[in-house]
Design a protein around this motif. Structure first.
Motif, PDB file in Angstrom:
ATOM      1  N   GLU A 104       0.828  -1.210   0.000  1.00  7.68           N
ATOM      2  CA  GLU A 104       0.000   0.000   0.000  1.00  7.68           C
ATOM      3  C   GLU A 104       0.857   1.253   0.000  1.00  7.68           C
ATOM      4  OE1 GLU A 104      -2.685  -0.149   3.283  1.00  7.68           O
ATOM      5  OE2 GLU A 104      -3.921  -1.713   2.389  1.00  7.68           O
ATOM      6  N   VAL A 105       1.923   1.253   0.779  1.00  6.73           N
ATOM      7  CA  VAL A 105       2.818   2.413   0.822  1.00  6.73           C
ATOM      8  C   VAL A 105       3.482   2.612  -0.531  1.00  6.73           C
ATOM      9  CG1 VAL A 105       4.982   3.267   1.822  1.00  6.73           C
ATOM     10  CG2 VAL A 105       3.219   2.339   3.304  1.00  6.73           C
ATOM     11  N   ALA A 106       3.912   1.521  -1.165  1.00  6.34           N
ATOM     12  CA  ALA A 106       4.548   1.628  -2.482  1.00  6.34           C
ATOM     13  C   ALA A 106       3.578   2.197  -3.513  1.00  6.34           C
ATOM     14  CB  ALA A 106       5.049   0.256  -2.923  1.00  6.34           C
ATOM     15  N   VAL A 107       2.327   1.751  -3.483  1.00  5.65           N
ATOM     16  CA  VAL A 107       1.328   2.258  -4.422  1.00  5.65           C
ATOM     17  C   VAL A 107       1.076   3.743  -4.166  1.00  5.65           C
ATOM     18  CG1 VAL A 107      -1.103   2.124  -5.062  1.00  5.65           C
ATOM     19  CG2 VAL A 107       0.235   0.040  -4.811  1.00  5.65           C
ATOM     20  N   LEU A 108       0.946   4.139  -2.922  1.00  2.67           N
ATOM     21  CA  LEU A 108       0.707   5.547  -2.603  1.00  2.67           C
ATOM     22  C   LEU A 108       1.887   6.425  -2.999  1.00  2.67           C
ATOM     23  CD1 LEU A 108      -1.061   5.196   0.847  1.00  2.67           C
ATOM     24  CD2 LEU A 108      -2.082   5.899  -1.320  1.00  2.67           C
ATOM     25  N   ARG A 109       3.092   5.917  -2.853  1.00  7.76           N
ATOM     26  CA  ARG A 109       4.265   6.709  -3.268  1.00  7.76           C
ATOM     27  C   ARG A 109       4.290   6.914  -4.766  1.00  7.76           C
ATOM     28  NH1 ARG A 109       9.072   4.393   0.632  1.00  7.76           N
ATOM     29  NH2 ARG A 109       8.406   5.555   2.466  1.00  7.76           N
TER      30      ARG A 109
END
Length: 54
Positions: free
Chosen positions: A41-46
């Protein structure tokens, strides 16, 4: 007013306590799966954050 604040504090304490107890009951595999999902999720948001224009 004081009764409302006290009720909110008790509710917050109870929810945190039950969440902590639920975390203790989880297996290591479940914890690792949750970590992988959160990292994804963090990778997608970044990727969605664009570079700000000056």
């Amino acid at each position: 007013m004081i009764r409302t604040v006290l009720t909110q504090m008790i509710y917050l304490f109870a929810t945190r306590l039950f969440a902590w107890l639920a975390l203790l009951c989880r297996s290591t595999a479940a914890k690792n799966a949750e970590i992988l999902i959160l990292r994804h999720e963090v990778a997608v948001l970044r990727r969605r954050i664009s570079v700000p224009r000056p």
